[in-house]
Write a protein that holds these residues in place. Structure first.
Motif, PDB file in Angstrom:
ATOM      1  N   ASP A 129     -80.507  73.081  -9.273  1.00  0.00           N
ATOM      2  CA  ASP A 129     -80.240  74.516 -10.122  1.00  0.00           C
ATOM      3  C   ASP A 129     -80.287  73.646 -11.469  1.00  0.00           C
ATOM      4  O   ASP A 129     -78.759  73.309 -11.905  1.00  0.00           O
ATOM      5  CB  ASP A 129     -79.473  74.778  -9.362  1.00  0.00           C
TER       6      ASP A 129
ATOM      7  N   LYS B  55     -79.904  74.838 -14.138  1.00  0.00           N
ATOM      8  CA  LYS B  55     -79.616  75.751 -15.032  1.00  0.00           C
ATOM      9  C   LYS B  55     -77.707  75.389 -14.980  1.00  0.00           C
ATOM     10  O   LYS B  55     -76.978  75.686 -15.478  1.00  0.00           O
ATOM     11  CB  LYS B  55     -79.958  77.707 -15.103  1.00  0.00           C
ATOM     12  N   ALA B  56     -77.525  75.265 -13.518  1.00  0.00           N
ATOM     13  CA  ALA B  56     -76.042  74.686 -12.958  1.00  0.00           C
ATOM     14  C   ALA B  56     -75.907  73.720 -13.674  1.00  0.00           C
ATOM     15  O   ALA B  56     -74.502  73.277 -13.876  1.00  0.00           O
ATOM     16  CB  ALA B  56     -76.462  74.783 -11.492  1.00  0.00           C
TER      17      ALA B  56
ATOM     18  N   GLU C 118     -81.051  70.275  -4.096  1.00  0.00           N
ATOM     19  CA  GLU C 118     -81.855  72.002  -4.619  1.00  0.00           C
ATOM     20  C   GLU C 118     -80.368  72.516  -3.550  1.00  0.00           C
ATOM     21  O   GLU C 118     -80.418  74.186  -4.332  1.00  0.00           O
ATOM     22  CB  GLU C 118     -83.066  72.326  -4.143  1.00  0.00           C
TER      23      GLU C 118
ATOM     24  N   GLY D 185     -77.286  72.435  -4.383  1.00  0.00           N
ATOM     25  CA  GLY D 185     -76.237  73.191  -5.289  1.00  0.00           C
ATOM     26  C   GLY D 185     -75.691  71.232  -5.781  1.00  0.00           C
ATOM     27  O   GLY D 185     -75.967  69.984  -5.384  1.00  0.00           O
TER      28      GLY D 185
END
Length: 890
Positions: free
Chosen positions: A655, A657-658, A688, A690
């Motif tokens: 992720d 964007k995180a 994927e 987190g």
């Protein structure tokens, strides 16, 4: 200040104080250079020991000179400088060039003289260049106000150097290369007039196309970056920075601190401002020439066309080694080349047309390659051959270059036999080099400049979710650590601080005895990580204070003893608070995310490969706060591990964007809390599903105090000024928010434009605007809050936020004044919004301490003219259609 700098760099009259007839004296060399350069103004020698200098009447003191002079050049001994400056001030001299040495470079006594020099000159409103400098040359005005052994030819490059010795070398080099200058400046100590002043001045000079800088040190990073960002979009700024010091890494208590060395921060700051950095004097001028002559490549895909295989291979090797890409030629391009070249050509990139090709064939090959959609630029390498004319080939290449928007560079190798061809190429605006590596380097730097400018023009995406950090809790935690006379957080405290900023962290349990492990055997699932808890040990692994993958109770008890033994042996002086226990988190990638307060540029954010390999691979990049989502992504993209993070082969993407958002949060944390010296989140493990911080380290700046601290003064780029937001009521009772504009407002500003009638557009821009471009919107929304302010009105209608108008001040940093402009959308006119916004921006102008604000207004814009008159603006007719409005604030 422009007027004051004009007095120095474009004077009508000059006094040389310390002018002399003595051979080998600076006073003689400076006066002689001015006389011989053809200066059309008046020059006065000043020296109490002479009646005439070099045949010109001499004056005993500046006060005896028959007119008030614009520029006084001071070449007297150090001990006499302050007296002379005082006399210049009393006599109304416009500005000073202090060539004399003996100031900062001479230790504490010299520094005292420097402070006194500043105090005296500013008391009389004089600016000065130097001290301890070579002087300057303004070729267009035929002024050689230096003691250099030669002058400079007129041209379009402004050159600024902190080294006088280097200036003399460059003057020789420039004469040989036929390089001309708009200004040639030796800044010396730059005690008063600094890089930012010169960038502002030369950036506004219509005769300057690019600014070249040789830099050894920087005293005001914030002003320098502000000036550079203001002009880099339109005038390339190219810097040769000497002294790749590691002083910023000394005494670092974290991986972040040791990796974010001083020179790497310079590199990142230059990139953020759109500055091109080079490594040699020759590259400084090569890159300036290339950017001035050719289009900036959209990407970094280079094609090489050569009549000699060896140089083509060398250029390819250099390209790959320096991170560029060789263009992959399309089949249609290969087919075109097959038609014009012999069957033995290389059939790939580099395109080796072979030594027996004609000038026409060489040109046809270049044309074919330039037509390829996958090619961004071509480097043509020519080696003298008995069959092929270097001159004919050069003439053909010039013609081709004039008919394409792509980058065309040339390397004409050899000696005297290619000199005329090189002249043809340069006259035809095709940069030409002696060796192909120089052409490749220039291409890569051109691309880098283009990417930096794209970033300046890029519209940042909105933050993907709400971000509400616990500011007060963070303050309390920092104060608690300080109250305990500590400046290093424990790991538990570090992770708590991260959670206050919504950063996911593991939550370790601390045990102080073996017995205390018993309840954890049931509450924390295996495998475990066990670590020493000590605020005095920041590198736990180095001290033997970490055991990973603890699988059961037996291993946990053993690890407990092992950690204590290791730490007591390696760090016997360290205070141990206990042992930390937490679940072992295993994810595909280990990242480093951190921050460090640089002594010159303030806080910086670091991102890259983490874990035990952090300092081995050093795959990391630095970002300068404030970061937004787009800038955070640019930092991530410049690392090698980014290729894996975005998804590679069958491995899914994390992720991203995180991670961007996490960098944004860290940026915001160090912006709000200048007490923080270092943050080290290593590793931040992610896949994927987190990410999670599994180890954290926070260090405070033990020398920082908030007493008399101006908010955000520790940053080199001004952050978004939230304090200028306010709520007001319109005439119809509706509430509207006034706030500074944001880069993210670009779509809303476009909608505001759509709401404007043709008349409103004409009143604002004095012409009709057929199309609003992305570049225009970027210019309106991405501003430097240190030198410009735009306040928007924001209202909510039917659940949708809309911008109702924009009022703007654009500061002229050279004159302590600002230009005013305002526009209100047609749907909201007649509600008193224009008056509200105008009053609001006038208050900001007063807070800035400006001398005046001004604007141009159409006479037919009756409402605006009335608003100016109501607020005491002086109005003066400019022409049949326009008025000039001015209001003095002091």
């Amino acid at each position: 200040m422009k007027v004051k700098l004009d007095k120095i760099f474009s004077p009508a009259s000059i006094a040389v104080i310390g002018a002399s007839n003595r051979n080998s004296s600076v006073g003689k060399a400076v006066f002689q250079n001015i006389l011989s350069s053809g200066f059309e103004g008046v020059v006065y020698p000043v020296n109490p020991k002479h009646n005439s200098i070099q045949g010109v009447k001499c004056y005993s003191s500046i006060k005896n000179v028959p007119e008030r002079v614009d520029l006084a050049i001071i070449t007297v001994p150090t001990k006499a400088v302050l007296k002379v400056v005082e006399e210049c001030g009393k006599d109304g001299v416009g500005g000073l060039l202090v060539i004399s040495s003996g100031f900062d470079e001479m230790g504490e006594e010299g520094k005292k003289l420097t402070r006194k020099l500043l105090e005296i000159s500013h008391r009389y409103g004089m600016r000065f260049l130097g001290p301890n400098c070579l002087g300057f040359i303004n070729p267009s005005l035929k002024i050689n106000a230096s003691f250099a052994h030669r002058s400079a030819d007129p041209g379009k490059l402004a050159f600024i150097s902190q080294s006088g010795a280097l200036c003399t070398v460059i003057l020789d080099w420039a004469a040989e290369k036929k390089v001309g200058f708009s200004h040639f400046v030796s800044g010396g100590s730059m005690t008063d007039i600094g890089f930012h002043d010169l960038i502002d001045y030369f950036g506004s000079d219509r005769n300057t196309s690019a600014i070249l800088i040789y830099m050894e040190s920087l005293t005001d990073a914030r002003k320098f970056l502000s000036a550079a960002r203001a002009f880099a979009r339109t005038k390339p700024i190219i810097v040769l920075k000497a002294g790749k010091s590691q002083e910023g890494a000394k005494g670092a208590l974290s991986h972040t601190g040791s990796l974010a060395g001083n020179d790497r921060v310079f590199e990142s700051a230059f990139r953020r401002a759109g500055i091109v950095r080079v490594d040699t004097v020759e590259q400084l001028f090569d890159v300036a020439q290339a950017i001035a002559m050719q289009s900036i490549p959209g990407q970094d895909r280079l094609a090489i066309v050569t009549n000699a295989g060896g140089p083509g291979v060398l250029a390819t090797d250099f390209m790959i080694a320096n991170g560029g890409r060789m263009a992959k030629l399309e089949k249609t391009t290969i087919d075109k080349l097959d038609l014009v070249l012999s069957k033995n050509w290389s059939h790939g990139n580099p395109v080796d047309v072979l030594g027996d090709s004609s000038a026409e064939q060489f040109g046809q090959a270049v044309e074919a390659v330039l037509s390829d959609k996958g090619v961004d630029g071509v480097l043509s390498i020519f080696v003298p051959q008995a069959i092929t004319s270097s001159i004919d080939t050069a003439e053909i290449l010039v013609k081709i270059s004039g008919n394409t928007h792509k980058t065309v560079l040339a390397a004409w190798m050899g000696g005297g036999e290619v000199l005329k061809a090189r002249d043809i190429l340069e006259e035809g605006k095709v940069p030409v080099y002696k060796f192909p590596e120089s052409g490749v380097y220039s291409f890569l730097k051109m691309h880098s400049y283009g990417e930096s400018i794209k970033t300046l023009y890029e519209t940042p995406p909105n933050i993907p979710m709400k971000f509400n950090p616990s500011i007060e809790e963070t303050k309390s935690l920092i104060q608690k650590v300080k109250d305990e006379n500590r400046f290093v957080f424990t790991e538990s405290e570090s992770k708590q601080l991260m959670r206050f900023y919504d950063i996911p962290c593991t939550e370790p349990e601390t045990v102080k005895t073996k017995k205390a492990l018993d309840p954890l055997f049931e509450s924390i699932p295996f495998p475990w990580v066990m670590k020493v808890a000590s605020s005095e040990i920041t590198h736990k692994t180095d001290a033997g204070g970490v055991v990973l993958n603890v699988k059961n109770k037996k291993e946990a008890l053993k690890a407990y003893d092992s950690i204590l033994e290791n730490v007591k042996e390696s760090r016997p002086e360290a205070r141990i608070e206990g042992i930390l226990v937490e679940p072992m988190i295993q994810k595909r990638y280990e990242l480093l995310i951190g921050a460090k307060k640089d002594p010159m540029f303030g806080p910086v954010v670091l991102f890259g490969m983490g874990g035990v390999a952090t300092e081995i691979y050093k795959d990391n990049r630095i970002g300068i706060p404030p970061l937004n989502m787009a800038l955070a992504l640019r930092v991530i993209e410049r690392t090698k591990i980014y290729e894996l993070l975005k998804g590679f082969r069958n491995i899914p993407s994390v992720d991203l964007k995180a991670i961007q958002f996490l960098l944004y949060k860290i940026s915001y944390l160090v912006m709000e809390f200048p007490e923080i010296q270092e943050i080290d989140l290593n590793p931040f493990v992610v896949d994927e599903t987190g990410g999670m911080v599994v180890d954290a380290n926070v260090v405070l700046d033990k020398n920082f105090t908030r007493e008399k601290f101006k908010p955000y003064s520790h940053l080199v780029i001004s952050p978004y000024p939230y304090h200028l937001s306010s709520s007001v009521k319109l005439k119809d009772g509706r509430e509207m928010k006034l706030r500074p504009i944001r880069p993210e407002d670009e779509p809303a500003v476009l909608e505001l434009f759509k709401s404007l009638s043709r008349q409103s557009i004409y009143f604002r821009f004095f012409s009709y605007v057929p199309k609003v471009t992305h570049e225009m919107l970027t210019r309106f929304t991405q501003i430097d809050y240190d030198r410009e302010m735009a306040i928007v009105g924001e209202i909510t209608e039917d659940g949708v936020k809309k911008l109702t108008g924009v009022v703007r001040l654009v500061q002229d940093t050279l004159e302590d004044q600002a230009e005013f402009a305002i526009v209100v959308g047609d749907p909201w006119q007649g509600l008193g919004l224009g008056n509200i916004m105008m009053n609001y921006i006038l208050d900001i102008a007063n807070d800035w301490g400006l001398d005046k604000i001004y604007a141009n207004v159409l006479k037919s814009n009756k409402a605006m003219v009335h608003m100016f008159k109501k607020r005491g603006f002086d109005l003066e007719s400019q022409d049949y259609e326009t008025l000039y409005a001015e209001k003095k604030l002091k």
